[in-house]
Design an enzyme around this catalytic site. Structure first.
Site, PDB file in Angstrom:
ATOM      1  N   VAL A  37     -14.725  31.435  -4.188  1.00  0.00           N
ATOM      2  CA  VAL A  37     -13.763  31.300  -5.280  1.00  0.00           C
ATOM      3  C   VAL A  37     -13.804  32.536  -6.179  1.00  0.00           C
ATOM      4  O   VAL A  37     -12.773  32.943  -6.728  1.00  0.00           O
ATOM      5  CB  VAL A  37     -14.036  30.014  -6.086  1.00  0.00           C
ATOM      6  N   GLY A  38     -14.985  33.150  -6.314  1.00  0.00           N
ATOM      7  CA  GLY A  38     -15.099  34.369  -7.109  1.00  0.00           C
ATOM      8  C   GLY A  38     -14.171  35.462  -6.620  1.00  0.00           C
ATOM      9  O   GLY A  38     -13.561  36.180  -7.425  1.00  0.00           O
ATOM     10  N   GLY A  88     -19.548  30.150 -10.339  1.00  0.00           N
ATOM     11  CA  GLY A  88     -19.337  29.321  -9.152  1.00  0.00           C
ATOM     12  C   GLY A  88     -19.644  30.078  -7.883  1.00  0.00           C
ATOM     13  O   GLY A  88     -20.483  30.984  -7.862  1.00  0.00           O
ATOM     14  N   SER A  89     -18.941  29.734  -6.820  1.00  0.00           N
ATOM     15  CA  SER A  89     -19.230  30.294  -5.501  1.00  0.00           C
ATOM     16  C   SER A  89     -18.592  31.662  -5.326  1.00  0.00           C
ATOM     17  O   SER A  89     -17.614  32.019  -6.004  1.00  0.00           O
ATOM     18  CB  SER A  89     -18.702  29.352  -4.414  1.00  0.00           C
ATOM     19  N   GLU A  95     -20.315  35.054 -12.312  1.00  0.00           N
ATOM     20  CA  GLU A  95     -21.673  34.543 -12.156  1.00  0.00           C
ATOM     21  C   GLU A  95     -21.691  33.711 -10.884  1.00  0.00           C
ATOM     22  O   GLU A  95     -21.249  32.565 -10.861  1.00  0.00           O
ATOM     23  CB  GLU A  95     -22.074  33.704 -13.381  1.00  0.00           C
ATOM     24  N   CYS A 130     -28.292  27.778  -9.198  1.00  0.00           N
ATOM     25  CA  CYS A 130     -27.935  29.049  -8.557  1.00  0.00           C
ATOM     26  C   CYS A 130     -29.103  30.024  -8.477  1.00  0.00           C
ATOM     27  O   CYS A 130     -29.103  30.921  -7.640  1.00  0.00           O
ATOM     28  CB  CYS A 130     -26.767  29.697  -9.293  1.00  0.00           C
TER      29      CYS A 130
END
Length: 524
Positions: free
Chosen positions: A202-203, A198-199, A220, A254
């Site tokens: 949030v990572g 994800g982003s 990722e 992505c």
């Protein structure tokens, strides 16, 4: 809670769900290779036997057509399953290692241990592949798993939640559906590994939560993947590859080419080829094309639309809010300070920025965050090699885009802000595996190793240095250890042996070789 018929998992049940997976792992049955193979085959059956339901969910979430779903969602997962089934015994086998003289009587191995219970948090843009793909590695490595699909792609999340307990061990592989609150509750639990797609925003939250339990993570993420287009490349071929990679899934990829760097003399010709490629793939009106996806929801639609500048649009630019449609759009005359060049676009917009040389392009790329992917189109191999070696990115592709994701033999992952860790094929297995050092030997070895005990007399230290210590190799030894050097020496030895044979035959039988040439008609 319910979102588009997606029933959220009650938060109060999450601790017991994690305990259930932990209990299943602790029984030891998940470690069995036969068990792992069965679960992998069941996962493949889930895909094959429910294609209609999966296709309908992806169509509802992203307007993704069945053929694109097959190519981008199911095929990569099934390839990883096939790879794991074919190689599982080899991957999981203990690996022998070189011994020192002091360890000559010991058995020494690297053993492949499952980590335990892992958490997989999927993404909404490829909601099946990016959720189930990592699960293949977790199963192959012998782990239990909690799977959290993205609630943004609510329809596919619901289908995954419905199907998983029908095909996989429902105690060991459990789907938790929900939003921010449910994910937060999951992150408060202790896992042995967390895999998040994800982003970057949030990572960072995931990584901070994992740090409380010292849990390793695979992140990722994404970023702005640059694409350099040289003057000596086939612009038609380059444009078709770029259009495919950029506008696949309506740009919500992505590793899509995020922006183009090219020369002023190339830009307008490239724009013409891009327009031609867009028409070939999506028709005169892409909104009517069944092969063109939609933006996932209203929030993302508004975010992408706001990135379209007021000037510089040379292709597309049309939007339809009711249909969540943004046309394939190409933009020129952009500068590095515009929002479209600062944040990951994650939509069907393709800005083009002019550079004067490969040097300037490389400097520009290196001045920014390390991207998840980098692409270079050039007819000169040295230019491609420069971009590959003088920049840093998660993956690199020359004269094509995106294809490294679909290759199980290659690791897929980011570097720096674009992510950490890697997966696909054996790399997925390794991600969810602990390499455990293993030594065992007979008890009489202790008498030999008594040299190590205090008070460390001089004789003991001399013997320890003889048996254990390594010397720094000389340049000659390093040169001789190179595979290329060994091959050259082998060829020289073979050539010398053949020459010796020829000489001995000629000496023992004068005229032998001349007669042989006459016999075969080579010499009169």
């Amino acid at each position: 809670m319910v979102n588009q018929d997606l029933v959220y998992t009650p938060i109060e049940k999450i601790p017991s769900i994690v305990r259930c997976a932990r209990t299943a792992f602790d029984t030891g049955r998940i470690r069995s290779l036969d068990y792992r193979r069965k679960q992998l085959r069941q996962l493949a059956a889930l895909i094959d036997e429910n294609r209609e339901a999966l296709n309908a969910a992806l169509l509802a979430d992203l307007r993704k057509c069945p053929n694109e779903a097959q190519m981008c969602e199911y095929m990569t997962v099934k390839n990883d399953i096939a790879d794991a089934l074919l190689n599982l015994e080899k991957w999981a086998a203990p690996q022998a290692v070189a011994k020192t003289p002091a360890q000559m009587f010991n058995r020494m191995q690297i053993r492949k241990d499952p980590l335990g219970v892992v958490l997989i948090i999927g993404a909404w843009n490829y909601p099946f592949a990016l959720t189930i793909g990592p699960l293949v590695g977790a199963i192959a490595a012998g782990n239990a798993a909690i799977i959290k699909p993205s609630e943004i792609s609510a329809n596919i999340a619901r289908v995954i939640g419905d199907l998983m307990p029908k095909y996989l061990d429902s105690d060991a592989y459990i789907v938790v559906n929900g939003g921010k609150d449910e994910t937060t509750a999951l992150l408060q639990e202790r896992f042995d590994h967390i895999f998040y797609t994800g982003s970057g925003v949030v990572g960072r939250i995931v990584m901070a939560a994992a740090a409380k339990h010292l849990t390793p993570v695979t992140l990722e993420l994404g970023g702005k993947s640059p694409t350099f287009v040289d003057a000596n490349v086939d612009l038609g071929a380059a444009a078709r590859s770029i259009v495919w990679g950029r506008f696949l899934n309506a740009g919500q990829t992505c590793i899509a080419p995020d922006y183009i760097l090219t020369y002023a003399s190339v830009r307008d010709k490239l724009v013409r080829e891009l327009k031609k490629a867009i028409t070939e793939m999506f028709g005169e009106d892409p909104q009517r094309s069944p092969a063109y996806c939609r933006i996932v929801n209203q929030n993302h639609f508004n975010r992408v639309r706001q990135l379209i500048p007021s000037a510089g649009v040379v292709i597309g630019g049309e939007t339809d809010e009711a249909d969540l449609y943004i046309a394939p759009t190409v933009i020129v005359d952009v500068n590095p300070e515009q929002p479209i060049m600062k944040e990951e676009i994650f939509g069907p917009l393709l800005p083009i920025m002019v550079v004067d040389s490969p040097d300037q392009a490389i400097r520009f790329i290196n001045s920014r965050d390390k991207p998840l992917a980098l692409y270079c189109f050039s007819g000169t191999s040295s230019v491609i090699e420069r971009f590959a070696t003088e920049t840093s990115s998660g993956g690199f592709v020359g004269n094509d885009v995106v294809t490294h994701f679909a290759t199980p033999a290659l690791p897929f992952g980011g570097v720096g802000p674009s992510g950490m860790g890697r997966y696909h094929g054996k790399f997925s297995f390794d991600t969810f595996t602990h390499d455990k050092a293993y030594i065992t030997g007979p008890t009489f070895v202790e008498k030999i190793l008594a040299l190590r005990y205090p008070p460390f007399p001089e004789f003991s230290m001399t013997m320890i240095n003889l048996l254990v210590a390594k010397k720094v190799p000389s340049p000659l030894k390093i040169w001789l250890s190179k595979p290329a050097t060994r091959r050259s020496i082998m060829y020289l030895v073979l050539a010398a042996a053949m020459a010796a044979c020829v000489y001995r035959i000629e000496t023992a039988t004068p005229g032998f070789w001349s007669g042989l040439l006459v016999f075969f008609g080579i010499k009169k």
